[in-house]
Scaffold this active site. Sequence first.
Site: not given
Ligand code: M6R
Length: 608
Positions: A2, A27, A75, A99-100, A480, A484, A487, A503, A603
């Site tokens: 948050c 956030r 969030w 936040n938390g 990755e 991408k 998400e 496999h 984020k």
């Molecule tokens: O801030 P960080 O790099 O520690 O975050 C790690 C992951 O939360 C972050 O890479 C997440 O997977 C992204 N949304 C990927 O695009």
Amino acid sequence: MCGIVGIVGNVPVAPLLVDALKRLEYRGYDSAGVATLETGGVLARRRAEGKLRNLEAKLAASPLGGLIGIGHTRWATHGAPTEANAHPHATDKVAVVHNGIIENFHQLKDELKAKGRVFASDTDTEVIAHLVTVELERGLSPVDAVGGVLKRLTGAFALAFLFPGHDNLLIGARRGSPLAVGHGQGEMYLGSDAIALAPFTDQVTYLEEGDWVVVTRQGATIRDENDTVVQRPMVVSAATAFMVDRGNYRHFMAKEIHEQPDVMGRTLGQYLDFGTGRTRLPALPFDWARLDGITMSACGTAFYAGLVAKYWFERFARLPVDIDIASEFRYRETPMKRGGLALFISQSGETADTLASLRYCRAQGQHIAAVVNVTTSTIARESDVVFPTLAGPEIGVASTKAFTCQLATLCALAVAAGRARGVLSDADEAKLVQALAEVPRLAAQALRLEVQIERLARRISKSQDVLYLGRGTSYPLALEGALKLKEISYIHAEGYAAGELKHGPIALIDEKMPVVVIAPHDRIFEKTVSNMQEVAARGGRIILMTDPKGAAEATISAVETIVLPEMPATVTPMIYAIPIQLLAYHAAVLMGTDVDQPRNLAKSVTVE
Ligand code: M6R
């Protein structure tokens, strides 16, 4: 997760709070709210479900006055993203944003209910408002009430409090989640990060773990977890309002993809001397030559950057790398030989699982190193040595430029380690540095493929499932690529090591399934071609990302080829990341999703 903001100022603060929340929306964005003290110190609140624009509409219809206030963008952790669960949570005596997670909130809520307190939300946050209210009703001052309540909370949190009738007082607290104090001219601020405060001030004090702060227009008094008044340094923040602008791009993600030639160049320039062909690192608290291995831990995209780096460290420096997802590593109770190196990778530097892994390794007597983008973050501050990525603020929730800057940094580290361990000669080092010097140019060339990739994205956007395959350093890229796409477009995707296809996942292949194969013409290209044959034989539709040599040799039908420039094998992850990002981006745009703020995500993940 948050975002929190607080302002004690001299002009109406509601519009300023919303402005700051816009910068914090990355956030979390499932609801938002603000509270101010209007004439006579009376608390007034506006809250709205959904994006910040819904709150703006409410405020336009029903404005809030007041020179002091707090705001929040959420969030959801406890309770659905409804207006009733949106922050600030309030009683007639206090309003709070959080936040938390408060881990003992069930127990506290039961206790408060037994005292007759009535709750209006399903959140853990509301217990804090009630606990403080109970103390205020006992006659304690706001400062004493908050000081006492903080000791009863377990979990990780950042908090900001506002008190009806006290129009020159905010209280903030930090345990596990970041909180910064901004210093203005007769005005003071609280914010989850310096980006939120950028339009108001660049004079920032970061609270340390366990700190809490009493803020008035005259300044801030910080206490540590033992309530002792402490001095924390004021620093000049580099986060300017300009840096978080979308410019002419439709989305932050597009802007951030296009910034990559520039930011990778800057990042590499920090660790490499292109003139002499040497690596240059900050002073290290460990000796590469004496290490038996490296333990790495990270989450999401940062984890995939570490997975690529494992190939580099093992090849260039003959250093075994044990890498794990931080949420697994932190509870794995890995035995560790004291004096080893633990390396953490994080864009935000605040990811709860990565931070917990770091603390585990600290307790195991490891040297702690971190590759981070936010150098004022907790992970940076708790590390013995920090290797910053110079990506600049990354606002799009999907990580792009932070990933490639992590790769750039990790590659430079692996080369430096290789040279220090005598695995690489001076000439090897110079050759690798020269290869890395080509990265900005190659990245700019890769961006020119956007029109072709946008066309291919149409096909992807009509698919239900997509498979990504790669070998060697292209295997983490396949992971990755799938992440991408998932998400931001919500299309189901899986990344696999190409050799693992037979496999199990080969059973998924049919004529409806696009298979993205990442295969630069390297020493294992032939093997990947065999795997492509297996896909083609089963009707799979292949999108091949390769170079001119690869395109000429991959004589398989049903292949659409994206031809990248020829490049040294070492730099392929940094360059092939770009078409992968563009493919996901354009598929998501075609599907009309919220690219920068995809559903259910945030984020910075500061909760478990
Ligand atoms: O801030 P960080 O790099 O520690 O975050 C790690 C992951 O939360 C972050 O890479 C997440 O997977 C992204 N949304 C990927 O695009």
